[in-house]
Design an enzyme around this catalytic site. Structure first.
Site, PDB file in Angstrom:
ATOM      1  N   CYS A 126       0.861  -1.183   0.000  1.00 46.40           N
ATOM      2  CA  CYS A 126       0.000   0.000   0.000  1.00 46.40           C
ATOM      3  C   CYS A 126       0.894   1.228   0.000  1.00 46.40           C
ATOM      4  O   CYS A 126       2.107   1.119  -0.190  1.00 46.40           O
ATOM      5  CB  CYS A 126      -0.951  -0.001   1.197  1.00 46.40           C
ATOM      6  N   ALA A 127       0.328   2.393   0.240  1.00 45.04           N
ATOM      7  CA  ALA A 127       1.103   3.627   0.145  1.00 45.04           C
ATOM      8  C   ALA A 127       2.112   3.773   1.281  1.00 45.04           C
ATOM      9  O   ALA A 127       3.280   4.093   1.048  1.00 45.04           O
ATOM     10  CB  ALA A 127       0.168   4.836   0.116  1.00 45.04           C
TER      11      ALA A 127
END
Length: 377
Positions: free
Chosen positions: A73-74
């Site tokens: 994810c980020a």
């Protein structure tokens, strides 16, 4: 099953070794399509995190049981939660420590060249496609196009028993924050940049130098004025063996000249550079660019990004043999491609006109590099 964390360094090793990896990327679809971790033998599934809030049952039939699984994810938070849900379903799974932010910032060092006078190292920012270099000679080091991770270069120089005494930027970069000014302040090294790039802080104008020499070993660094990508772009010709080409020449293309909104004017400069200056350089010179577009195809058998100028001429024959009008037309067509995100603010920071804290710098740099005008099919 336990959930493990995998570092950006470990992912890089998998890329280099061409290992298999199944990546479940839980960022938004647009973010995934714009920029992802790339490996020759990687497989992908992109399902936004918000679609998995009620559990991972809906994707279990798409997750392999015979491959190593990495959730991305980020910033890592969402990937940990999804990895834990997959683990509860009996899968052995890892998450990317620090998320895509850590992937964007990871550097690894590769050996490029060594003779009796110099040793050359390449720093590959694999998540961004950015390249920087260190040239070591008799206890002193030259850094070319440094990223903002200044401690990486200081530590690398220390490992070689060298002191950083010279730093050069080939141009004002548009896709990442330069570490040149900060590195010079920390090391008290001489920092060089073209005055025509418009930086407002103190530096040594490359217009004043035909070559930079240091130590008693004559390490010739000839500033070859190669405008095109930006008006003040330069390349650095070291000992007539290595051409640090900045964003002028890539292994598979040329630097895009449209970021200043003067496409045809700067493209004409780029044409003159290719046909009047680069054409005078021997085929056996090793070209070392500031970026790459495709890791798998541009990394050579020696383990770094670069190639001889002769091979680059052959690979990009159309660009090196086109008429001026054909060249300009091709460049104008390619100029419609997506520009580097946040490039105007990044250039302002690199010029010294604006300032940004570390968190803002991280935000600005997220995403791929887009500094090439075109690449071979």
């Amino acid at each position: 099953m336990s959930v493990r964390k995998m570092t950006a360094h470990e992912v890089t090793e998998k890329v280099l070794n061409k290992e298999s990896l199944f990546i479940l990327d839980v960022r938004n679809e647009s973010d995934f399509n714009d920029w992802k971790i790339e490996g020759e033998n990687f497989e992908y599934l992109n399902v936004p995190y918000f679609e998995l809030l009620d559990g991972v049952t809906i994707i279990m039939d798409k997750i392999p049981t015979d491959k190593e699984i990495l959730v991305v994810c980020a910033k890592e938070g969402s990937s940990i939660l999804v990895a834990e849900m997959l683990s509860e379903e009996g899968l052995d799974v890892s998450y990317l420590s620090g998320g895509m932010k850590s992937w964007s910032e990871h550097l690894y060092k590769a050996n490029v060249y060594e003779d009796d006078d110099i040793k050359v190292f390449q720093f590959v920012r694999v998540g961004k496609g950015c390249l920087s270099y260190m040239v070591v000679s008799d206890g002193e080091a030259l850094i070319v196009d440094p990223s903002r991770f200044t401690t990486e270069y200081i530590e690398a120089a220390r490992e070689e028993g060298a002191t950083i005494t010279h730093i050069v930027d080939s141009h004002l970069h548009a896709d990442h924050i330069s570490g040149g000014k900060e590195l010079a302040e920390v090391t008290d090294a001489n920092y060089y940049l073209m005055k025509s790039e418009g930086a407002v802080f103190n530096f040594n104008p490359l217009e004043d130098y035909e070559k930079i020499e240091f130590k008693h070993v004559e390490l010739e660094v000839l500033a070859v004025k190669t405008p095109g990508h930006t008006p003040g772009s330069v390349s650095f010709f070291v000992n007539k063996k290595l051409l640090f080409s900045g964003d002028t020449i890539f292994v598979s293309g040329l630097g895009r000249p449209d970021l200043g909104n003067k496409v045809r004017e700067w493209a004409n400069d780029l044409y003159n550079t290719v046909y009047n200056k680069v054409s005078q350089i021997a085929d056996d010179v090793i070209v070392l660019p500031a970026h790459y577009a495709d890791f798998d195809t541009e990394m050579n058998e020696q383990g770094y990004i670069g190639d001889t100028l002769g091979n680059i001429r052959t690979r990009n024959e159309k660009m090196f043999t086109a008429s001026r009008e054909s060249f300009l037309n091709d460049v104008e067509k390619s100029a419609s491609s997506v520009k580097p995100p946040n490039f105007e603010e990044i250039i302002s920071i690199n010029r010294g006109v604006e300032a940004a804290d570390v968190e803002r710098q991280q935000e600005l740099e997220i995403g791929p590099n887009r500094c090439a005008v075109h690449h071979t099919d």
